[in-house]
Design a protein around this motif. Structure first.
Motif, PDB file in Angstrom:
ATOM      1  N   THR A 233       4.521   0.761  -8.667  1.00 11.92           N
ATOM      2  CA  THR A 233       3.733   1.972  -8.455  1.00 11.92           C
ATOM      3  C   THR A 233       2.684   1.758  -7.375  1.00 11.92           C
ATOM      4  OG1 THR A 233       2.141   1.367 -10.192  1.00 11.92           O
ATOM      5  CG2 THR A 233       4.046   2.672 -10.852  1.00 11.92           C
ATOM      6  N   GLY A 234       2.361   2.836  -6.675  1.00 10.73           N
ATOM      7  CA  GLY A 234       1.306   2.786  -5.681  1.00 10.73           C
ATOM      8  C   GLY A 234       1.743   3.230  -4.307  1.00 10.73           C
ATOM      9  N   TYR A 235       0.792   3.200  -3.384  1.00  8.22           N
ATOM     10  CA  TYR A 235       0.987   3.631  -1.991  1.00  8.22           C
ATOM     11  C   TYR A 235       1.262   5.134  -1.914  1.00  8.22           C
ATOM     12  CZ  TYR A 235       1.022  -1.117  -0.047  1.00  8.22           C
ATOM     13  OH  TYR A 235       0.678  -2.384   0.366  1.00  8.22           O
ATOM     14  N   GLY A 236       0.474   5.899  -2.660  1.00 10.40           N
ATOM     15  CA  GLY A 236       0.621   7.337  -2.612  1.00 10.40           C
ATOM     16  C   GLY A 236      -0.126   8.006  -3.746  1.00 10.40           C
ATOM     17  N   GLU A 237       0.193   9.280  -3.980  1.00 15.79           N
ATOM     18  CA  GLU A 237      -0.413  10.028  -5.073  1.00 15.79           C
ATOM     19  C   GLU A 237       0.052   9.459  -6.414  1.00 15.79           C
ATOM     20  OE1 GLU A 237       0.670  14.064  -4.457  1.00 15.79           O
ATOM     21  OE2 GLU A 237      -0.584  14.306  -2.648  1.00 15.79           O
ATOM     22  N   GLU A 238      -0.682   9.813  -7.470  1.00 16.27           N
ATOM     23  CA  GLU A 238      -0.366   9.270  -8.792  1.00 16.27           C
ATOM     24  C   GLU A 238       1.090   9.526  -9.161  1.00 16.27           C
ATOM     25  OE1 GLU A 238      -1.905   9.186 -13.418  1.00 16.27           O
ATOM     26  OE2 GLU A 238      -3.059  10.291 -11.907  1.00 16.27           O
ATOM     27  N   GLY A 239       1.733   8.468  -9.629  1.00 13.28           N
ATOM     28  CA  GLY A 239       3.135   8.525 -10.006  1.00 13.28           C
ATOM     29  C   GLY A 239       4.090   8.038  -8.933  1.00 13.28           C
ATOM     30  N   THR A 240       3.574   7.747  -7.731  1.00 12.81           N
ATOM     31  CA  THR A 240       4.437   7.266  -6.644  1.00 12.81           C
ATOM     32  C   THR A 240       5.054   5.924  -7.023  1.00 12.81           C
ATOM     33  OG1 THR A 240       3.073   8.371  -4.979  1.00 12.81           O
ATOM     34  CG2 THR A 240       4.526   6.605  -4.208  1.00 12.81           C
ATOM     35  N   ARG A 241       6.351   5.803  -6.835  1.00 18.10           N
ATOM     36  CA  ARG A 241       7.075   4.577  -7.164  1.00 18.10           C
ATOM     37  C   ARG A 241       8.076   4.255  -6.055  1.00 18.10           C
ATOM     38  NH1 ARG A 241       6.710   3.558 -12.859  1.00 18.10           N
ATOM     39  NH2 ARG A 241       5.650   5.275 -13.942  1.00 18.10           N
ATOM     40  N   GLY A 242       8.496   2.998  -6.023  1.00 21.02           N
ATOM     41  CA  GLY A 242       9.608   2.607  -5.180  1.00 21.02           C
ATOM     42  C   GLY A 242       9.288   2.380  -3.716  1.00 21.02           C
ATOM     43  N   LYS A 243       8.012   2.282  -3.356  1.00 21.41           N
ATOM     44  CA  LYS A 243       7.651   2.024  -1.957  1.00 21.41           C
ATOM     45  C   LYS A 243       7.808   0.546  -1.595  1.00 21.41           C
ATOM     46  CE  LYS A 243       6.008   6.171  -0.744  1.00 21.41           C
ATOM     47  NZ  LYS A 243       6.440   6.949   0.438  1.00 21.41           N
ATOM     48  N   PHE A 244       8.010  -0.291  -2.592  1.00 25.15           N
ATOM     49  CA  PHE A 244       8.147  -1.738  -2.397  1.00 25.15           C
ATOM     50  C   PHE A 244       8.836  -2.303  -3.628  1.00 25.15           C
ATOM     51  CE2 PHE A 244       3.766  -0.423  -3.347  1.00 25.15           C
ATOM     52  CZ  PHE A 244       3.714  -0.742  -4.699  1.00 25.15           C
ATOM     53  N   ASP A 245       9.186  -3.566  -3.588  1.00 24.49           N
ATOM     54  CA  ASP A 245       9.843  -4.205  -4.724  1.00 24.49           C
ATOM     55  C   ASP A 245       8.880  -4.346  -5.904  1.00 24.49           C
ATOM     56  OD1 ASP A 245      12.245  -4.460  -3.416  1.00 24.49           O
ATOM     57  OD2 ASP A 245      11.908  -6.549  -2.803  1.00 24.49           O
ATOM     58  N   VAL A 246       9.447  -4.442  -7.079  1.00 25.12           N
ATOM     59  CA  VAL A 246       8.671  -4.681  -8.294  1.00 25.12           C
ATOM     60  C   VAL A 246       7.898  -5.992  -8.158  1.00 25.12           C
ATOM     61  CG1 VAL A 246       8.852  -5.193 -10.764  1.00 25.12           C
ATOM     62  CG2 VAL A 246      10.283  -3.400  -9.740  1.00 25.12           C
ATOM     63  N   HIS A 247       6.616  -5.957  -8.467  1.00 26.55           N
ATOM     64  CA  HIS A 247       5.807  -7.181  -8.468  1.00 26.55           C
ATOM     65  C   HIS A 247       4.462  -6.909  -9.134  1.00 26.55           C
ATOM     66  CE1 HIS A 247       4.128  -5.206  -4.870  1.00 26.55           C
ATOM     67  NE2 HIS A 247       3.050  -5.987  -5.030  1.00 26.55           N
ATOM     68  N   LEU A 248       3.751  -7.967  -9.418  1.00 26.70           N
ATOM     69  CA  LEU A 248       2.365  -7.877  -9.863  1.00 26.70           C
ATOM     70  C   LEU A 248       1.464  -8.327  -8.724  1.00 26.70           C
ATOM     71  CD1 LEU A 248       0.073  -7.638 -12.042  1.00 26.70           C
ATOM     72  CD2 LEU A 248       0.436 -10.093 -12.442  1.00 26.70           C
ATOM     73  N   HIS A 249       0.506  -7.492  -8.374  1.00 29.53           N
ATOM     74  CA  HIS A 249      -0.559  -7.926  -7.472  1.00 29.53           C
ATOM     75  C   HIS A 249      -1.724  -8.380  -8.335  1.00 29.53           C
ATOM     76  CE1 HIS A 249      -3.465  -7.784  -4.076  1.00 29.53           C
ATOM     77  NE2 HIS A 249      -4.292  -7.422  -5.043  1.00 29.53           N
ATOM     78  N   LEU A 250      -2.086  -9.654  -8.209  1.00 27.07           N
ATOM     79  CA  LEU A 250      -3.224 -10.205  -8.936  1.00 27.07           C
ATOM     80  C   LEU A 250      -4.377 -10.428  -7.974  1.00 27.07           C
ATOM     81  CD1 LEU A 250      -4.528 -11.533 -11.478  1.00 27.07           C
ATOM     82  CD2 LEU A 250      -3.613 -13.713 -10.616  1.00 27.07           C
ATOM     83  N   GLY A 251      -5.509  -9.854  -8.289  1.00 26.39           N
ATOM     84  CA  GLY A 251      -6.722 -10.098  -7.518  1.00 26.39           C
ATOM     85  C   GLY A 251      -7.799 -10.698  -8.401  1.00 26.39           C
ATOM     86  N   ILE A 252      -8.618 -11.568  -7.827  1.00 23.37           N
ATOM     87  CA  ILE A 252      -9.766 -12.120  -8.547  1.00 23.37           C
ATOM     88  C   ILE A 252     -11.003 -11.881  -7.688  1.00 23.37           C
ATOM     89  CG2 ILE A 252     -10.825 -14.158  -9.592  1.00 23.37           C
ATOM     90  CD1 ILE A 252      -8.069 -15.342  -9.965  1.00 23.37           C
ATOM     91  N   TYR A 253     -12.034 -11.318  -8.310  1.00 26.02           N
ATOM     92  CA  TYR A 253     -13.250 -10.968  -7.592  1.00 26.02           C
ATOM     93  C   TYR A 253     -14.466 -11.542  -8.310  1.00 26.02           C
ATOM     94  CZ  TYR A 253     -10.351  -7.564  -5.116  1.00 26.02           C
ATOM     95  OH  TYR A 253      -9.370  -6.969  -4.355  1.00 26.02           O
ATOM     96  N   ILE A 254     -15.467 -11.880  -7.510  1.00 24.87           N
ATOM     97  CA  ILE A 254     -16.733 -12.329  -8.068  1.00 24.87           C
ATOM     98  C   ILE A 254     -17.854 -11.461  -7.505  1.00 24.87           C
ATOM     99  CG2 ILE A 254     -15.966 -14.705  -8.428  1.00 24.87           C
ATOM    100  CD1 ILE A 254     -17.508 -15.506  -5.914  1.00 24.87           C
TER     101      ILE A 254
END
Length: 287
Positions: A233-254
């Protein structure tokens, strides 16, 4: 007799001189370590890159157990001795060396010690579980690689790819205990959830296919709790799918005194979790 007395005086003088030089050398070394901490900034690229090696990570884990110190405390000592951007092989170190240098730094530069220790703690002290409950999840050190959606920018995280490109199949679990701080849709991140850990780190899980519960801001989670399923999901309005392969983006912030949201490289956190004893049990079976 006079010659013997003169010789003894000279010998005592040499011993005294050696003592002074040794003491001076120790003081210089301690002062240099404090200056190194003073000039270490969590906002710097060296700190944010979190550069380690698998060998140094394994040694840090061993010294944590032997010294009963937190990862952040060992890393702060290393930063004082070698700098935040360079973690040398620690084969000449012993657990008692870290205990000794922690006391020295707390005695001579306590504010800088606590400042750097807090920054490392937010990233390292609460991590418990690998985030993808699947064997053979692949990832690379892609922090700050170029991304183009929404304009050119640095990739503030690490992408974990599943064995098969199946949305809604692989479980995503919380790396840490913590509290839900953000939930819902973002154009870049799709369905995402952000967890604030006890030591202050913000762990960001993006591109989820769905959530595993009706999470609300303020809900408590525990390490290993399922947050949702991996998606695209992502790269567009809510519900947008399929713009890229399935994956988890993990971010860590301080959070620092000067910067309210500062990304750090998650790659070595993931390597540490994989290397840790019991990682395979943490991953579990696919669902």
């Amino acid at each position: 007799m006079q010659m013997k007395t003169k010789f003894l005086k000279q010998l005592l003088f040499l011993f005294f001189l050696f003592f002074l030089l040794s003491r001076f050398s120790v003081l210089v070394c301690q002062r240099a370590a404090c200056v190194q901490l003073l000039t270490t900034q969590p906002e710097s690229s060296d700190f944010r890159r979190q550069t380690f090696s698998e060998r140094s990570l394994a040694q840090i884990e061993l010294f944590c157990r032997q010294s009963q110190m937190e990862r952040s405390e060992l890393m702060t000592v290393i930063a004082a001795r070698a700098g935040a951007g360079h973690v040398p092989a620690l084969q000449n170190w012993k657990a008692e060396d870290f205990v000794k240098w922690k006391k020295i730094l707390l005695r001579n530069c306590p504010e800088d010690y606590e400042r750097i220790n807090q920054a490392y703690a937010a990233v390292w002290n609460d991590i418990r579980c690998f985030p993808v409950a699947a064997a053979d999840a692949a990832y690379e050190n892609s922090w700050m690689f170029e991304r183009n959606y929404g304009g050119k920018r640095g990739h503030e995280g690490c992408d974990l790819m599943p064995p098969e490109n199946l949305p809604g199949h692989y479980r995503i679990v919380s790396i840490t205990d913590g509290v839900v701080e953000k939930i819902g849709w973002l154009p870049q991140g799709g369905y995402r959830i952000g967890i604030r850990s006890p030591s202050g780190g913000y762990f960001y899980y993006a591109h989820l296919d769905s959530y595993s519960a009706d999470f609300q801001i303020g809900d408590e989670v525990t390490a290993g709790m399922e947050l949702g399923k991996m998606g695209d999901t992502g790269y567009g309005e809510e519900g947008t799918r399929g713009k890229f392969d399935v994956h988890l983006h993990l971010g860590i912030y301080i959070w620092t005194a000067d910067t309210p949201e500062l990304s750090v490289n998650p790659y070595w956190v993931l390597r540490c979790l994989e290397m840790a004893e019991g990682t395979e049990q943490n991953k579990g079976d696919t669902m």
